[in-house]
Design a protein around this motif. Structure first.
Motif, PDB file in Angstrom:
ATOM      1  N   GLN A 153       7.636  36.322  -9.137  1.00 18.65           N
ATOM      2  CA  GLN A 153       6.226  36.084  -9.469  1.00 18.65           C
ATOM      3  C   GLN A 153       5.336  36.279  -8.244  1.00 18.65           C
ATOM      4  O   GLN A 153       5.800  36.109  -7.116  1.00 18.65           O
ATOM      5  N   VAL A 154       4.090  36.599  -8.505  1.00 17.71           N
ATOM      6  CA  VAL A 154       3.100  36.672  -7.428  1.00 17.71           C
ATOM      7  C   VAL A 154       1.991  35.676  -7.725  1.00 17.71           C
ATOM      8  O   VAL A 154       1.502  35.599  -8.856  1.00 17.71           O
ATOM      9  N   PHE A 155       1.631  34.894  -6.709  1.00 16.10           N
ATOM     10  CA  PHE A 155       0.489  33.973  -6.798  1.00 16.10           C
ATOM     11  C   PHE A 155      -0.592  34.471  -5.861  1.00 16.10           C
ATOM     12  O   PHE A 155      -0.283  34.943  -4.770  1.00 16.10           O
ATOM     13  N   LYS A 156      -1.832  34.320  -6.288  1.00 13.79           N
ATOM     14  CA  LYS A 156      -2.929  34.637  -5.372  1.00 13.79           C
ATOM     15  C   LYS A 156      -3.831  33.418  -5.240  1.00 13.79           C
ATOM     16  O   LYS A 156      -4.271  32.847  -6.244  1.00 13.79           O
ATOM     17  N   PHE A 157      -4.051  33.015  -3.998  1.00 12.36           N
ATOM     18  CA  PHE A 157      -4.957  31.909  -3.718  1.00 12.36           C
ATOM     19  C   PHE A 157      -6.163  32.450  -2.960  1.00 12.36           C
ATOM     20  O   PHE A 157      -6.024  33.007  -1.873  1.00 12.36           O
ATOM     21  N   GLY A 158      -7.343  32.295  -3.528  1.00 12.83           N
ATOM     22  CA  GLY A 158      -8.563  32.803  -2.904  1.00 12.83           C
ATOM     23  C   GLY A 158      -9.151  31.817  -1.907  1.00 12.83           C
ATOM     24  O   GLY A 158      -8.649  30.698  -1.741  1.00 12.83           O
ATOM     25  N   GLY A 159     -10.234  32.246  -1.279  1.00 14.58           N
ATOM     26  CA  GLY A 159     -10.887  31.448  -0.240  1.00 14.58           C
ATOM     27  C   GLY A 159     -11.248  30.033  -0.688  1.00 14.58           C
ATOM     28  O   GLY A 159     -11.082  29.072   0.064  1.00 14.58           O
ATOM     29  N   ALA A 160     -11.720  29.889  -1.936  1.00 15.24           N
ATOM     30  CA  ALA A 160     -12.154  28.570  -2.414  1.00 15.24           C
ATOM     31  C   ALA A 160     -10.972  27.606  -2.509  1.00 15.24           C
ATOM     32  O   ALA A 160     -11.131  26.398  -2.313  1.00 15.24           O
TER      33      ALA A 160
END
Ligand code: ASP
Ligand code: MG
Length: 424
Positions: free
Chosen positions: A2-9
């Motif tokens: 799986q790939v998770f993406k965590f943004g700046g917020a």
């Protein structure tokens, strides 16, 4: 995997990073790739730094000190042990930029931008990886520039897919077998090994690239909203969460400006039929939105608002018709000025486009167009795009508005309008 993406917020401060760790803990300790953006509004700060540097402005040192202090403050909250290697690691990353800032700005602004702004992602991922390790989650930090290969169109680099796929497939699976892998969104490298970036908010796109090249089982984008909503709560009091939407609708919505996901994200994962989940990092147990190859249309109409629009109307000076030759000339001028058209309409003797207001770009664009055409323009407008519109939804958004232009296709209606209270 799986790939998770965590943004700046999601990583805007130390507690954001702690929250990230609690989310990750609930997942298997390997075969998970985490793509992280720069912390909070750091990219904006680094942009400011770049412009100050390019102009030779004194404020360079002040801004840079602010960026460093912000990160060291977060580090000292997360890592009590002052001997933790993260302190040196991050300091060394900043030193590289220090060297650059000491020299005179002799390269193009776009090139310098990418070299400077990319440190936001480099330091945020170092901090996240070190923190996960500290909490007992075995994590490998890796540099996305080893994998994401691009051309040298700095600030908006284009991915060289073949090389990118090769490098990702060659190196990442063995890391992923060992533990959780943390890498940067937004950044890549050119054939000459210079850092490039994929355009603002490009981390979603990075995550999609990794997903597609690794044939991931899914991509999850963790956001500060419960999922994809049918309108931005900034403009509408009542919004609805969409539970499932098709790749096609997701592409249409993001293309027209729904800023929940970067528009380039969908295509790579659609090609591999990888589901994309948009979920809340505040309520991580909630289901969020699934973007899949479902054939069903959106259950509710969706609204996308863009303010600060300029409607430009273009007429041939000799009252000839708007024909292919004129259109191709108009488009080459738009392209040269890097102006993105939000909507357009042509009639026999005029062609109208709505674009985002950027005073500098607009001035040049009008000048260039005026060489061949008669040009009129109107500022201070709003553009609303309605996906799955009907008359009722159109009426709802046009209350107290003067409609200047309306473009309809089968499922999408775009309206350029002006607030009646602003009409002269
Ligand atoms: N940090 C970059 C930006 O703010 C990339 C991203 O967040 O996706 O634009
Ligand atoms: Mg960001």
């Amino acid at each position: 995997m799986q790939v998770f993406k965590f943004g700046g917020a999601s990583v805007k401060d130390a507690s954001g990073i702690k929250n990230l760790a609690t989310i990750v803990k609930d997942y298997p300790a390997n075969n998970l790739l985490i793509v992280v953006s720069a912390m909070g509004k750091i990219t904006n700060k680094l942009e400011e730094l770049t412009w100050a540097y390019v102009k030779g402005d004194e404020s360079v040192h002040e801004i840079f000190d602010e960026v460093k202090a912000f990160h060291f403050d977060v580090i000292s909250t997360l890592f009590e042990d002052a001997k933790n290697p993260i302190y040196d690691d991050v300091a060394n990353t900043f030193v590289e930029i220090e060297w650059l800032l000491e020299e005179e700005a002799n390269d193009t602004a776009a090139y310098l931008y990418d070299q400077i702004v990319s440190i936001g992602e480099l330091v945020s991922t170092k901090i996240v990886a070190a923190y996960l390790n500290l909490t007992g989650i075995f994590t490998i930090w890796t540099d996305a520039r080893n994998y994401i290969h691009t051309d040298n169109n700095y600030r908006e680099a284009n991915v060289i897919w073949e090389k990118t796929e090769q490098e990702i497939q060659k190196h990442l699976p063995s890391f992923l077998a060992q533990g959780i892998v943390v890498t940067q969104g937004f950044i890549g490298s050119t054939s000459e090994n210079f850092t490039s970036t994929l355009g603002r908010d490009g981390s979603d796109y990075s995550a999609a690239i990794f997903c597609a090249c690794l044939n991931a089982d899914s991509l999850t984008i963790w956001k500060d909203v419960p999922g994809v909503l049918n309108a931005d709560p900034k403009w509408f009091d009542e919004t609805e969460k969409i539970e499932e939407l098709s790749y096609h609708d997701a592409i249409e919505l993001t293309y027209y400006g729904a800023n929940v996901i970067h528009p380039k994200t969908i295509k790579p994962i659609q090609n591999k039929a990888i589901p994309l989940y948009v979920r809340s990092f505040i309520e991580p147990k909630e289901i969020g939105t699934a973007i899949t190859n479902t054939q069903s249309p959106l259950p509710v109409a969706s609204f996308i608002f863009k303010v600060n629009q300029v409607l430009i109307s273009i007429f041939p000076k000799d009252f000839s018709f708007i024909i292919e030759e004129n259109l191709s000339h108009i488009f080459s001028i738009l392209h040269k000025n890097k102006v993105k058209v939000n909507t357009m309409l042509n009639s026999a003797i005029s062609f109208s486009v709505s674009v985002d207001l950027d005073e500098e770009k607009l001035k040049q664009l009008i000048e260039d167009l005026a060489e061949t055409f008669k040009v009129k323009y109107n500022k201070g407008l709003e553009l609303v795009t309605i996906r799955y519109y009907n008359q009722q939804t159109i009426d709802r958004v046009t209350v107290n508005k003067d409609v200047l232009l309306e473009v309809k296709s089968r499922h999408t209606c775009q309206i350029v309008m002006k607030d009646k209270s602003l009409a002269q």
